[in-house]
Design an enzyme around this catalytic site. Structure first.
Site, mmCIF file in Angstrom:
data_model
loop_
_atom_site.group_PDB
_atom_site.id
_atom_site.type_symbol
_atom_site.label_atom_id
_atom_site.label_comp_id
_atom_site.label_asym_id
_atom_site.label_seq_id
_atom_site.Cartn_x
_atom_site.Cartn_y
_atom_site.Cartn_z
ATOM 1 N N TYR A 147 0.826 -1.207 0.000
ATOM 2 C CA TYR A 147 0.000 0.000 0.000
ATOM 3 C C TYR A 147 0.867 1.268 0.000
ATOM 4 O O TYR A 147 0.622 2.207 -0.759
ATOM 5 C CB TYR A 147 -0.914 -0.022 1.230
ATOM 6 C CG TYR A 147 -1.942 1.074 1.282
ATOM 7 C CD1 TYR A 147 -3.149 0.962 0.592
ATOM 8 C CD2 TYR A 147 -1.729 2.232 2.038
ATOM 9 C CE1 TYR A 147 -4.108 1.963 0.651
ATOM 10 C CE2 TYR A 147 -2.679 3.239 2.110
ATOM 11 C CZ TYR A 147 -3.861 3.093 1.416
ATOM 12 O OH TYR A 147 -4.812 4.099 1.479
ATOM 13 N N LYS A 151 0.917 4.037 -2.995
ATOM 14 C CA LYS A 151 0.531 5.418 -2.716
ATOM 15 C C LYS A 151 1.703 6.379 -2.921
ATOM 16 O O LYS A 151 1.525 7.501 -3.420
ATOM 17 C CB LYS A 151 -0.020 5.541 -1.298
ATOM 18 C CG LYS A 151 -1.378 4.856 -1.107
ATOM 19 C CD LYS A 151 -2.458 5.483 -1.975
ATOM 20 C CE LYS A 151 -3.840 4.951 -1.646
ATOM 21 N NZ LYS A 151 -4.908 5.586 -2.455
#
Length: 240
Positions: A147, A151
């Site tokens: 993640y 991001k």
């Protein structure tokens, strides 16, 4: 009819708040979703905003989905890349699928949607792309190498694409939310959430509407001189 905006992952949480904020600003809004038909139907019934189902992590499906929106609603002027998933786990226990699914949807989805929308924006000499990053893409987070990498990649993607769009009247910006009071955060165990809130200087979780207001500015005519920028909305939890 005002500008036409598409918000990926737009039927729930932050995405829903963004849809509603853009509509309040006079835009014609379309939401995208990938999974939950029942919640998507409820969203459309409650808001009147149409929801189109396709997986932004699938390239051809995204091109087809955006072409359908353009045909049925109109050319896409504003793109908000909000869709994202989590598959948390420490590296030692993270499968390749856990890694790949997050990269495919969270970061790959930005590429796929931009490929579908950017050419038309360039032809019309006006466009707004807003990518939803994360505090965890800025600061990292234990158990989220997938993640955090995706991001963080969004922030680099934003700066690079901003340079490509600038002379064509297209701005590309990002927002990096902190911990927001959504279903995703509600799933965090209470004892863990208490520790998270304790690290937020303003002493609370953010609201989805607070993220939506930032998106609405970036998507407006007033935001025309801001591009390649990342706006951190995190209650002071991470400053740099």
């Amino acid at each position: 009819m005002g500008r036409i905006a598409v918000v990926t992952g737009g039927t729930r949480g932050i995405g829903r708040a963004i849809c509603e904020a853009l509509r309040e600003n006079g835009m014609t809004v379309v939401a995208n979703y990938a999974g939950n038909d029942e919640k998507a139907r409820a969203f459309t019934e409650e808001t009147g905003i149409p929801a189109y189902k396709f997986d932004v992590g699938e390239h051809e499906a995204t091109l087809e989905g955006c072409a359908k929106i353009a045909e049925e609603v109109g050319p896409i002027d504003v793109l908000v890349n909000n869709a994202g998933i989590t598959r948390d786990g420490v590296l030692a226990k993270m499968s390749f699928d856990d890694w790949n699914d997050v990269m495919r949807i969270n970061l790959g989805g930005c590429f796929n949607m931009a490929k579908a929308c950017f050419p038309g924006m360039r032809e019309r000499k006006w466009g707004r792309i807003v990518n939803i990053g994360s505090i965890n893409g800025q600061a990292g987070q234990y158990g989220q190498v997938n993640y955090a990498a995706a991001k963080s990649g969004i922030h680099g993607f934003t700066k690079a694409l901003a340079q490509e769009g600038a002379r064509s009247g297209i701005t590309v910006n990002a927002i990096a939310p902190g911990y927001i009071d959504t279903d995703m955060v509600a799933a965090v165990p209470e004892n863990v959430l208490e520790k998270i809130v304790a690290k937020i200087p303003v002493g609370r979780l953010g609201q989805a509407s607070e993220i939506a207001r930032g998106v609405a500015f970036f998507a407006s005519d007033e935001g025309a001189f801001v591009t390649g920028s990342t706006l951190s909305i995190n209650g002071g939890q991470h400053m740099y």
